[in-house]
Design an enzyme around this catalytic site. Structure first.
Site, PDB file in Angstrom:
ATOM      1  CG  HIS A 149      -7.967   7.832   1.416  1.00 36.63           C
ATOM      2  ND1 HIS A 149      -6.761   7.320   0.992  1.00 36.63           N
ATOM      3  CD2 HIS A 149      -8.915   6.929   1.051  1.00 36.63           C
ATOM      4  CE1 HIS A 149      -6.972   6.144   0.413  1.00 36.63           C
ATOM      5  NE2 HIS A 149      -8.271   5.880   0.431  1.00 36.63           N
ATOM      6  CD  GLU A 196      -4.857  -2.246   1.769  1.00 28.35           C
ATOM      7  OE1 GLU A 196      -5.538  -1.490   2.471  1.00 28.35           O
ATOM      8  OE2 GLU A 196      -5.307  -2.896   0.828  1.00 28.35           O
ATOM      9  CB  CYS A 215      -6.381   3.796   2.891  1.00 30.96           C
ATOM     10  SG  CYS A 215      -6.710   2.671   1.525  1.00 30.96           S
TER      11      CYS A 215
END
Lengths: 356, 136
Positions: A244, A89, A121
């Site tokens: 994550h 990103e 993400c």
């Protein structure tokens, strides 16, 4: 074998990770520095410190180094790669692919796919799943998927403590050549507005507490539970789990809710030492596991991207890992290479000073 | 316009791609198509390993246009393992005292600070202290 009606995605031809490489810049901003400047050192800090890219680094340069490490371990010629896909990103250009810069630098041009991916993400794992499809269908021998970020947090915002720089590159190829076989994947995606950055805005916005239950926990748990059920596996079948990791608390709590023990979580949990590397976060944790895992160990990886979705995949480590993991720097080589910076230096390095 | 020049140099800048002389095996960087050692044609591409050592160095405190944001920085002449001398910036130096003879390795980095937010980004080789000596 593959069943087009199954929610579980299984490639026609078995595939795996043939080479992997990590990258973390050398600079570290302790969370206590952010707290010193913005809360008079009164606030709690979500991690110990985060990585900060050098003045001459961006997602292209960091991806190039991770990609070179992946090539060293894969022991293939770069001209054998048929896709270079970079998920991020924080691509350096708004328009002009990062992936062509990376492909050119590693010598994969011109006979290759190249494109940039964006899904907050989880852009890196999305690229991995696409690479599995390209290789698993027989269209290509090898495909490279990268997740890399130089994340920005608004000065003083909760995210400034954690928004970090780093990531990993993977070369997906045939099972026979793999360090870790990826058996199948499952993705769980909904439209959930927990975090975003509008065009031309420098810093992202987020939904504060809304980023927790309806976003991170809902998607990780849904992807994880469905994946375990469809693959008829249980937490005991896995030596490691990596999620994550936007902070230290979320992945530990989510793993516990899925039934995993702290022992299975700790190897892949790097967030306290390097921060949240966004598109790189779950997969750089995977590289830490691959740096240590033994043949036949099983690994469960679940990414999360705001907006929102999770990709779950199971990997099985092969005998080849022992011979080839030493061919490139390990993620711990990068983590232990550490130069602490203060808030003022960080502000300069991240371009937060108004120069004109 | 700098675009054609940057584009033409991308292979040597991104990955230290030079040439090798088919006649005397001398390695050439930058590529120049004629071998400076034997005078024969040398057009075969050769990828340098990126390893070398500091031959000489200096630190720039008064930078030229385009490099203001990264000053002070250290520039070195690096003697590549394959022979040629290359001028480049050193990077990731913090806490490291630069010495003549110090082993270094090539990395691809942004060459200029982005003072012009609309211009193209220029990438190329720099050298840093060896990350993991056991891999050299």
């Amino acid at each position: 074998m593959s069943d087009p009606n199954s929610k579980l995605l299984t490639p026609q031809n078995p595939v795996g990770i043939v080479g992997y490489g990590a990258y973390v810049p050398r600079y570290r901003l302790p969370a206590s520095e952010v707290s010193r400047v913005w809360t008079d050192s009164m606030g709690a800090t979500p991690i110990k410190e985060k990585s900060v890219p050098g003045l001459d680094e961006d997602v292209a340069t960091m991806s190039i180094e991770a990609a070179r490490n992946a090539l060293l371990r894969a022991e293939i010629a770069p001209t054998e790669i048929r896709a270079v896909w970079v998920g991020s990103e924080s691509h350096p250009y708004a328009v002009k692919p990062t992936s062509t810069i990376v492909a050119e630098a590693i010598g994969a041009v011109p006979n290759t796919q190249a494109a940039d991916w964006e899904f907050a993400c989880k852009a890196g794992t999305e690229a991995m799943v696409a690479a599995m499809g390209l290789v698993g269908s027989g269209m290509a021998g090898y495909a490279m998927a990268i997740g890399m970020d130089t994340a920005q947090g608004r000065p003083g915002d909760a995210l400034e403590y954690t928004a970090a720089a780093g990531g990993a590159a993977f070369i997906i190829g045939p099972e026979d050549d793999s360090l870790a076989v990826i058996e199948s994947t499952y993705s769980f995606v909904t439209d959930t507005p927990d975090f975003w950055r509008r065009a031309y805005q420098k810093y992202p916005e987020h939904g504060h507490r809304f980023t927790g239950e309806p976003a991170y926990f809902k998607h990780i748990a849904s992807a994880g539970l469905a994946f375990l059920e469809m693959t008829e596996t249980t937490p005991e079948d896995y030596a490691y789990i990596v999620l994550h990791q936007p902070n230290a608390k979320f992945p530990q709590r989510a793993a516990a809710k899925l039934g995993f023990e702290p022992e299975q979580v700790k190897t892949g949990l790097l967030v306290s030492e390097i921060g949240n590397t966004y598109s790189g976060a779950a997969i750089i944790g995977l590289t830490a596991i691959l740096d240590e895992a033994q043949p036949e160990d099983k690994i469960l990886l679940i990414s999360f991207g705001s907006g929102a979705g999770s990709d779950a995949m199971a990997l099985r480590v092969t005998e080849s890992i022992e011979k080839r993991r030493h061919l490139a720097p390990k993620v711990r080589d990068y983590i232990s290479r550490r130069t602490e910076v203060d808030y003022a230096t960080y502000v300069r390095m991240r371009g937060k000073l108004v120069m004109k | 316009m700098d675009i054609p020049r940057h584009w033409r140099l991308r292979k040597q800048r991104y990955a230290l791609v030079g040439e090798v002389c088919d006649n005397c095996d001398a390695k050439l960087f930058p590529p120049r198509d004629i071998c400076p050692d034997c005078g024969e044609e040398a057009k075969t591409l050769y990828s340098f390993s990126g390893h070398g050592e500091v031959y000489s160095y200096t630190t720039v405190y008064d930078p030229p246009v385009g490099f203001e944001e990264s000053a002070p920085y250290t520039v070195a002449i690096v003697k590549l393992d394959e022979g040629p001398l290359v001028t480049a910036q050193l990077t990731d130096l913090e806490e490291k005292e630069v010495e003549i003879g110090m082993p270094v390795e090539m990395v691809t980095r942004k060459l200029r600070s982005a003072t012009d937010e609309r211009g193209m980004l220029v990438y190329g080789y720099k050298f840093r202290p060896i990350l993991n000596a056991s891999l050299v």
